[in-house]
Design a protein around this motif. Structure first.
Motif, PDB file in Angstrom:
ATOM      1  N   MET A  49       0.822  -1.205   0.000  1.00 41.49           N
ATOM      2  CA  MET A  49       0.000   0.000   0.000  1.00 41.49           C
ATOM      3  C   MET A  49       0.862   1.263   0.000  1.00 41.49           C
ATOM      4  N   VAL A  50       1.932   1.251   0.784  1.00 37.39           N
ATOM      5  CA  VAL A  50       2.808   2.425   0.858  1.00 37.39           C
ATOM      6  C   VAL A  50       3.342   2.777  -0.527  1.00 37.39           C
ATOM      7  N   HIS A  51       3.725   1.770  -1.304  1.00 33.56           N
ATOM      8  CA  HIS A  51       4.358   2.016  -2.592  1.00 33.56           C
ATOM      9  C   HIS A  51       3.369   2.197  -3.738  1.00 33.56           C
ATOM     10  N   THR A  52       2.186   1.603  -3.655  1.00 30.54           N
ATOM     11  CA  THR A  52       1.309   1.549  -4.832  1.00 30.54           C
ATOM     12  C   THR A  52      -0.032   2.252  -4.654  1.00 30.54           C
ATOM     13  N   ASP A  53      -0.269   2.862  -3.507  1.00 29.08           N
ATOM     14  CA  ASP A  53      -1.502   3.636  -3.314  1.00 29.08           C
ATOM     15  C   ASP A  53      -1.258   5.046  -3.853  1.00 29.08           C
ATOM     16  N   ILE A  54      -1.322   5.184  -5.169  1.00 29.40           N
ATOM     17  CA  ILE A  54      -0.971   6.432  -5.839  1.00 29.40           C
ATOM     18  C   ILE A  54      -2.233   7.196  -6.232  1.00 29.40           C
ATOM     19  N   SER A  55      -2.095   8.489  -6.426  1.00 28.31           N
ATOM     20  CA  SER A  55      -3.266   9.322  -6.723  1.00 28.31           C
ATOM     21  C   SER A  55      -3.919   8.930  -8.039  1.00 28.31           C
ATOM     22  N   GLU A  56      -3.110   8.510  -9.023  1.00 29.39           N
ATOM     23  CA  GLU A  56      -3.669   8.113 -10.312  1.00 29.39           C
ATOM     24  C   GLU A  56      -4.445   6.800 -10.233  1.00 29.39           C
ATOM     25  N   ALA A  57      -4.074   5.934  -9.285  1.00 29.31           N
ATOM     26  CA  ALA A  57      -4.721   4.625  -9.136  1.00 29.31           C
ATOM     27  C   ALA A  57      -4.716   4.236  -7.665  1.00 29.31           C
ATOM     28  N   PRO A  58      -5.572   4.860  -6.858  1.00 28.57           N
ATOM     29  CA  PRO A  58      -5.570   4.564  -5.420  1.00 28.57           C
ATOM     30  C   PRO A  58      -6.177   3.207  -5.110  1.00 28.57           C
ATOM     31  N   TRP A  59      -5.832   2.707  -3.919  1.00 25.37           N
ATOM     32  CA  TRP A  59      -6.450   1.482  -3.413  1.00 25.37           C
ATOM     33  C   TRP A  59      -7.740   1.842  -2.687  1.00 25.37           C
ATOM     34  N   TYR A  60      -8.764   1.023  -2.862  1.00 21.11           N
ATOM     35  CA  TYR A  60     -10.013   1.155  -2.119  1.00 21.11           C
ATOM     36  C   TYR A  60     -10.208  -0.121  -1.306  1.00 21.11           C
ATOM     37  N   VAL A  61     -10.304   0.027   0.005  1.00 21.95           N
ATOM     38  CA  VAL A  61     -10.416  -1.118   0.900  1.00 21.95           C
ATOM     39  C   VAL A  61     -11.890  -1.461   1.111  1.00 21.95           C
ATOM     40  N   VAL A  62     -12.220  -2.730   0.933  1.00 21.42           N
ATOM     41  CA  VAL A  62     -13.580  -3.232   1.116  1.00 21.42           C
ATOM     42  C   VAL A  62     -13.579  -4.148   2.338  1.00 21.42           C
ATOM     43  N   GLU A  63     -14.237  -3.757   3.398  1.00 20.01           N
ATOM     44  CA  GLU A  63     -14.354  -4.633   4.563  1.00 20.01           C
ATOM     45  C   GLU A  63     -15.299  -5.780   4.203  1.00 20.01           C
ATOM     46  N   SER A  64     -14.809  -7.005   4.366  1.00 16.30           N
ATOM     47  CA  SER A  64     -15.525  -8.133   3.758  1.00 16.30           C
ATOM     48  C   SER A  64     -15.885  -9.259   4.721  1.00 16.30           C
ATOM     49  N   ASP A  65     -15.931  -8.988   6.029  1.00 17.15           N
ATOM     50  CA  ASP A  65     -16.394 -10.032   6.943  1.00 17.15           C
ATOM     51  C   ASP A  65     -17.849 -10.407   6.658  1.00 17.15           C
ATOM     52  N   ASP A  66     -18.636  -9.437   6.182  1.00 18.87           N
ATOM     53  CA  ASP A  66     -19.993  -9.695   5.720  1.00 18.87           C
ATOM     54  C   ASP A  66     -19.955  -9.683   4.197  1.00 18.87           C
ATOM     55  N   LYS A  67     -20.057 -10.843   3.571  1.00 18.11           N
ATOM     56  CA  LYS A  67     -19.923 -10.935   2.119  1.00 18.11           C
ATOM     57  C   LYS A  67     -20.970 -10.107   1.387  1.00 18.11           C
ATOM     58  N   ARG A  68     -22.188 -10.123   1.893  1.00 20.79           N
ATOM     59  CA  ARG A  68     -23.249  -9.370   1.215  1.00 20.79           C
ATOM     60  C   ARG A  68     -22.938  -7.881   1.234  1.00 20.79           C
ATOM     61  N   ARG A  69     -22.551  -7.378   2.388  1.00 18.29           N
ATOM     62  CA  ARG A  69     -22.224  -5.963   2.514  1.00 18.29           C
ATOM     63  C   ARG A  69     -21.046  -5.602   1.607  1.00 18.29           C
ATOM     64  N   ALA A  70     -20.029  -6.482   1.571  1.00 20.02           N
ATOM     65  CA  ALA A  70     -18.852  -6.214   0.749  1.00 20.02           C
ATOM     66  C   ALA A  70     -19.219  -6.120  -0.729  1.00 20.02           C
ATOM     67  N   ARG A  71     -20.054  -7.024  -1.197  1.00 22.22           N
ATOM     68  CA  ARG A  71     -20.439  -7.017  -2.610  1.00 22.22           C
ATOM     69  C   ARG A  71     -21.205  -5.755  -2.967  1.00 22.22           C
ATOM     70  N   LEU A  72     -22.162  -5.390  -2.136  1.00 13.00           N
ATOM     71  CA  LEU A  72     -22.953  -4.190  -2.411  1.00 13.00           C
ATOM     72  C   LEU A  72     -22.077  -2.944  -2.381  1.00 13.00           C
ATOM     73  N   ASN A  73     -21.199  -2.858  -1.373  1.00  8.75           N
ATOM     74  CA  ASN A  73     -20.361  -1.673  -1.232  1.00  8.75           C
ATOM     75  C   ASN A  73     -19.378  -1.525  -2.391  1.00  8.75           C
ATOM     76  N   MET A  74     -18.794  -2.641  -2.797  1.00  4.07           N
ATOM     77  CA  MET A  74     -17.814  -2.569  -3.879  1.00  4.07           C
ATOM     78  C   MET A  74     -18.477  -2.181  -5.201  1.00  4.07           C
ATOM     79  N   ILE A  75     -19.590  -2.812  -5.526  1.00  5.78           N
ATOM     80  CA  ILE A  75     -20.262  -2.520  -6.796  1.00  5.78           C
ATOM     81  C   ILE A  75     -20.767  -1.090  -6.813  1.00  5.78           C
TER      82      ILE A  75
END
Length: 267
Positions: free
Chosen positions: A195-221
């Motif tokens: 994350m330190v090296h590749t979380d760049i402004s042109e292509a940032p990382w988006y973290v999806v909390e996924s302990d609840d699969k349903r919530r993760a799918r809805l949030n990501m989409i």
């Protein structure tokens, strides 16, 4: 670790919202095709973090000629001698295409690094080159979205247990997956450094909390849809033609063909 656990999304609410979001994904697909856009979506995270299930829901109602899944096997001996990113470049989209990477070039920052499948020099080179590579993709006009699916250690353990006991999902487990349990902290450190090296402004990382699969799918989409400037594209006007009158064609006798047995009749 994911943040404080929220209540599980009820199935009825999940299915209703998922259908709405999938309808929007079809609209997005038509915009991508009409505009000649090129979209890359990277799905990364620990084993059993929910990447595969989310990809399946994203692609479920899309045209496989427009939206395809890239899930590369381990590299061949020839590919091992190529520039590391070369095998992934072959799978990048052309105009009017969406590519969903079920794991990606970030294998080098995760499993290859932690399990010793690459040298320290190869790993350091990856961390230097990856931001340059991704900036090149973006500068070339490719839309790049990167999602990290974050699952807790307890939830991952439970998902592994269920897979072991389910004959329909047993194939999802490999010795490497189970070994990842004993390398939890090493994978955590690798993710943090990545994350330190590749979380760049042109292509940032988006973290999806996924302990609840349903919530993760809805949030990501929902996030993916909200991040793209798609619009309605009028569909072509289609009308069913009038079926012409028969010209005397007759089907051949049934006994000249071999039909599958009627298994359903035994139910």
């Amino acid at each position: 670790m994911a943040g404080k656990a929220a209540a599980r999304v009820p199935r009825k609410s999940y299915e209703k919202e998922l259908l709405r979001l999938q309808t929007e994904l079809v609209r997005l697909q038509e915009w991508v095709r009409a505009e000649g856009a090129r979209v890359v979506v990277v799905f990364e995270g620990r084993d059993a973090a929910g990447k595969g299930g989310t990809i399946k829901r994203v692609a479920e109602h899309l045209n496989p000629r427009v939206a395809r899944i890239a899930a590369l096997p381990k590299p061949t001996e020839r590919e091992r001698t190529q520039w590391y990113f070369q095998r992934y470049v072959e799978h990048l989209p052309a105009a009017g295409e969406i590519v969903l990477f079920d794991r990606s070039w970030y294998n080098r920052a995760g499993v290859e690094h932690v399990m010793g499948f690459c040298t320290r020099e190869e790993y350091q080179l990856f961390l230097r080159q990856c931001p340059i590579f991704e900036r090149m993709l973006v500068e070339a006009g490719i839309v790049l979205r990167k999602y990290w699916f974050s699952v807790s250690d307890t939830e991952q353990q439970e998902r592994f247990r269920k897979r072991l006991e389910d004959p329909l999902r047993r194939w999802k487990l490999s010795p490497m997956d189970l070994e990842s349990i004993t390398h939890w902290e090493a994978y955590s450190r690798a993710k943090d450094e990545m994350m330190v090296h590749t979380d760049i402004s042109e292509a940032p990382w988006y973290v999806v909390e996924s302990d609840d699969k349903r919530r993760a799918r809805l949030n990501m989409i929902a996030h993916l849809l909200g991040s793209l400037p798609y619009r309605d594209v009028p569909p072509p006007v289609l009308e069913l033609p009038v079926r012409p009158e028969s010209t005397g064609y007759e089907r051949p006798p049934r006994d000249l063909q071999t039909f599958v047995p009627d298994h359903a009749a035994s139910l």
